[in-house]
Write a protein that holds these residues in place. Structure first.
Motif, PDB file in Angstrom:
ATOM      1  N   MET A 162       0.851  -1.185   0.000  1.00 48.66           N
ATOM      2  CA  MET A 162       0.000   0.000   0.000  1.00 48.66           C
ATOM      3  C   MET A 162       0.891   1.241   0.000  1.00 48.66           C
ATOM      4  N   ALA A 163       0.644   2.127  -0.942  1.00 45.85           N
ATOM      5  CA  ALA A 163       1.484   3.328  -1.056  1.00 45.85           C
ATOM      6  C   ALA A 163       0.644   4.518  -1.479  1.00 45.85           C
ATOM      7  N   LEU A 164       1.133   5.716  -1.132  1.00 46.21           N
ATOM      8  CA  LEU A 164       0.470   6.953  -1.535  1.00 46.21           C
ATOM      9  C   LEU A 164       0.678   7.184  -3.024  1.00 46.21           C
ATOM     10  N   PRO A 165      -0.198   7.952  -3.652  1.00 50.06           N
ATOM     11  CA  PRO A 165      -0.015   8.256  -5.081  1.00 50.06           C
ATOM     12  C   PRO A 165       1.352   8.886  -5.336  1.00 50.06           C
ATOM     13  N   GLU A 166       1.931   8.537  -6.446  1.00 47.74           N
ATOM     14  CA  GLU A 166       3.265   9.032  -6.789  1.00 47.74           C
ATOM     15  C   GLU A 166       3.257  10.553  -6.955  1.00 47.74           C
ATOM     16  N   GLY A 167       4.302  11.214  -6.466  1.00 47.35           N
ATOM     17  CA  GLY A 167       4.433  12.660  -6.636  1.00 47.35           C
ATOM     18  C   GLY A 167       4.020  13.467  -5.433  1.00 47.35           C
ATOM     19  N   LEU A 168       3.367  12.838  -4.450  1.00 43.83           N
ATOM     20  CA  LEU A 168       2.971  13.587  -3.262  1.00 43.83           C
ATOM     21  C   LEU A 168       4.185  13.882  -2.393  1.00 43.83           C
ATOM     22  N   LEU A 169       4.177  15.056  -1.765  1.00 41.64           N
ATOM     23  CA  LEU A 169       5.236  15.415  -0.829  1.00 41.64           C
ATOM     24  C   LEU A 169       4.647  15.491   0.572  1.00 41.64           C
ATOM     25  N   SER A 170       5.397  15.008   1.543  1.00 37.83           N
ATOM     26  CA  SER A 170       4.930  15.063   2.928  1.00 37.83           C
ATOM     27  C   SER A 170       5.034  16.488   3.461  1.00 37.83           C
ATOM     28  N   HIS A 171       4.467  16.708   4.642  1.00 40.42           N
ATOM     29  CA  HIS A 171       4.509  18.048   5.237  1.00 40.42           C
ATOM     30  C   HIS A 171       5.952  18.471   5.520  1.00 40.42           C
ATOM     31  N   THR A 172       6.812  17.522   5.911  1.00 35.50           N
ATOM     32  CA  THR A 172       8.215  17.878   6.159  1.00 35.50           C
ATOM     33  C   THR A 172       8.954  18.150   4.850  1.00 35.50           C
ATOM     34  N   GLN A 173       8.620  17.424   3.795  1.00 32.47           N
ATOM     35  CA  GLN A 173       9.259  17.664   2.491  1.00 32.47           C
ATOM     36  C   GLN A 173       8.842  19.023   1.926  1.00 32.47           C
ATOM     37  N   ILE A 174       7.593  19.384   2.141  1.00 32.44           N
ATOM     38  CA  ILE A 174       7.118  20.698   1.693  1.00 32.44           C
ATOM     39  C   ILE A 174       7.843  21.802   2.460  1.00 32.44           C
ATOM     40  N   PHE A 175       7.959  21.625   3.780  1.00 35.94           N
ATOM     41  CA  PHE A 175       8.668  22.601   4.612  1.00 35.94           C
ATOM     42  C   PHE A 175      10.118  22.733   4.166  1.00 35.94           C
ATOM     43  N   ARG A 176      10.773  21.593   3.952  1.00 32.87           N
ATOM     44  CA  ARG A 176      12.166  21.587   3.508  1.00 32.87           C
ATOM     45  C   ARG A 176      12.329  22.263   2.153  1.00 32.87           C
ATOM     46  N   GLY A 177      11.433  21.933   1.205  1.00 34.28           N
ATOM     47  CA  GLY A 177      11.525  22.502  -0.129  1.00 34.28           C
ATOM     48  C   GLY A 177      11.393  24.015  -0.124  1.00 34.28           C
ATOM     49  N   MET A 178      10.476  24.532   0.700  1.00 36.35           N
ATOM     50  CA  MET A 178      10.281  25.979   0.755  1.00 36.35           C
ATOM     51  C   MET A 178      11.482  26.663   1.405  1.00 36.35           C
ATOM     52  N   GLN A 179      12.032  26.060   2.456  1.00 38.04           N
ATOM     53  CA  GLN A 179      13.214  26.634   3.102  1.00 38.04           C
ATOM     54  C   GLN A 179      14.402  26.643   2.147  1.00 38.04           C
ATOM     55  N   ASP A 180      14.615  25.536   1.451  1.00 32.17           N
ATOM     56  CA  ASP A 180      15.731  25.463   0.502  1.00 32.17           C
ATOM     57  C   ASP A 180      15.573  26.503  -0.606  1.00 32.17           C
ATOM     58  N   ARG A 181      14.350  26.699  -1.059  1.00 29.04           N
ATOM     59  CA  ARG A 181      14.112  27.681  -2.136  1.00 29.04           C
ATOM     60  C   ARG A 181      14.412  29.098  -1.639  1.00 29.04           C
ATOM     61  N   TYR A 182      14.076  29.372  -0.399  1.00 32.25           N
ATOM     62  CA  TYR A 182      14.362  30.692   0.170  1.00 32.25           C
ATOM     63  C   TYR A 182      15.860  30.989   0.103  1.00 32.25           C
ATOM     64  N   PHE A 183      16.679  30.055   0.591  1.00 33.15           N
ATOM     65  CA  PHE A 183      18.122  30.289   0.614  1.00 33.15           C
ATOM     66  C   PHE A 183      18.710  30.295  -0.799  1.00 33.15           C
ATOM     67  N   ALA A 184      18.149  29.467  -1.696  1.00 38.94           N
ATOM     68  CA  ALA A 184      18.650  29.442  -3.075  1.00 38.94           C
ATOM     69  C   ALA A 184      18.393  30.782  -3.762  1.00 38.94           C
ATOM     70  N   LEU A 185      17.186  31.327  -3.604  1.00 45.09           N
ATOM     71  CA  LEU A 185      16.857  32.615  -4.213  1.00 45.09           C
ATOM     72  C   LEU A 185      17.697  33.734  -3.606  1.00 45.09           C
ATOM     73  N   LEU A 186      17.887  33.669  -2.285  1.00 47.49           N
ATOM     74  CA  LEU A 186      18.667  34.705  -1.608  1.00 47.49           C
ATOM     75  C   LEU A 186      20.109  34.710  -2.116  1.00 47.49           C
ATOM     76  N   THR A 187      20.704  33.526  -2.225  1.00 47.72           N
ATOM     77  CA  THR A 187      22.084  33.422  -2.708  1.00 47.72           C
ATOM     78  C   THR A 187      22.197  33.896  -4.151  1.00 47.72           C
ATOM     79  N   GLU A 188      21.248  33.467  -4.985  1.00 48.39           N
ATOM     80  CA  GLU A 188      21.275  33.851  -6.401  1.00 48.39           C
ATOM     81  C   GLU A 188      21.188  35.362  -6.563  1.00 48.39           C
TER      82      GLU A 188
END
Length: 272
Positions: free
Chosen positions: A186-212
């Motif tokens: 039993m598995a979740l549909p492919e492509g879903l991100l967990s709440h921690t993955q969403i949090f991580r992705g947004m934080q990483d994007r913040y620092f990536a944009l800031l550095t760029e």
């Protein structure tokens, strides 16, 4: 006549609406001391307060979308995963990094992440994860089983006449044999991100944009300063040339003036 120092880097920032773009399918904790023996008291207090506030944001806005099987992160686990305050303090103790800049970045991160957590796109992704149903998914898994195989061992002496040609005995060996098995889980549909993955992705994007944006601003300022410096070199060269021409003109005029005075003096003497 502008000075290259008149061009300064402008502060850059990241706004909340830019963070959800990261939501797409797809340990050193010991407190360090400065070599001089300073305790980093103010820095330590800031990081402790920031982790508490940032963890509070995570608990309030993201953890409510945690599924039952997901791990709940306590404060220290959250710090290790998303802030790493121990490593930041250790770097400062080694004389590395810029605390004032880091503090500004983290304070802005907290503010921007707070705003981003309420955006419709963020909430839609979080709800999609929390409310998703698991479905049976079949996959091929390679495994190994042990089988008995009969064969000839030329080094074996366990049978009669082992010394006669052909030398050796027939033996039974246990061998590991690979095979493929179809497994259903039993598995979740492919492509879903967990709440921690969403949090991580947004934080990483913040620092990536800031550095760029900082790198782009620094490059722009460097180019402008180079243009000004080049203009000064050309300007001073032109100024020197103009001064030389002016000096030559004044010298020439001086000689003409001397000649005129001398001729005038002759006329006066002749009349006298």
């Amino acid at each position: 006549m502008r000075s290259p120092d008149s061009v300064v880097e402008q502060p850059v920032s990241v706004v909340a609406s830019e963070l959800p773009a990261a939501i797409a399918p797809e340990a050193a904790k010991a407190a360090a001391k400065r070599t001089e023996g300073a305790s980093l008291k103010a820095e330590r207090a800031f990081y402790k307060r920031f982790v508490e506030q940032y963890h509070g944001l995570y608990q309030t806005r993201f953890e409510p979308f945690r599924r039952a099987e997901d791990k709940r992160l306590n404060r220290d686990e959250f710090d290790d995963n998303f802030v790493q305050s121990g490593e930041r303090l250790a770097a400062l103790a080694r004389g590395e990094g810029d605390f004032a800049k880091d503090r500004t970045d983290l304070e802005e991160l907290l503010q921007v992440m707070t705003q981003a957590s309420t955006l419709p796109e963020t909430l839609a992704r979080l709800n999609q994860y929390k409310n998703a149903f698991k479905k049976p998914v079949r996959s091929q898994v390679e495994r190994f089983r042990t089988e008995s195989r009969r064969g000839w061992d030329s080094l074996s002496t366990s049978c009669e006449g082992w010394y006669e040609s052909p030398v050796g005995c027939a033996v039974t060996r246990q061998v590991s044999v690979p095979y493929t098995q179809t497994v259903t889980a039993m598995a979740l549909p492919e492509g879903l991100l967990s709440h921690t993955q969403i949090f991580r992705g947004m934080q990483d994007r913040y620092f990536a944009l800031l550095t760029e944006r900082r790198e782009r601003e620094a490059a722009s300022v460097s180019a402008k300063r180079a243009d000004i410096a080049e203009g000064q070199i050309i300007g001073w060269g032109s100024l020197h040339l103009m001064l030389y021409v002016l000096a030559g003109f004044l010298v020439l005029m001086f000689f003409f003036l001397l000649i005129a005075i001398e001729r005038h003096q002759r006329r006066v003497n002749v009349r006298g």
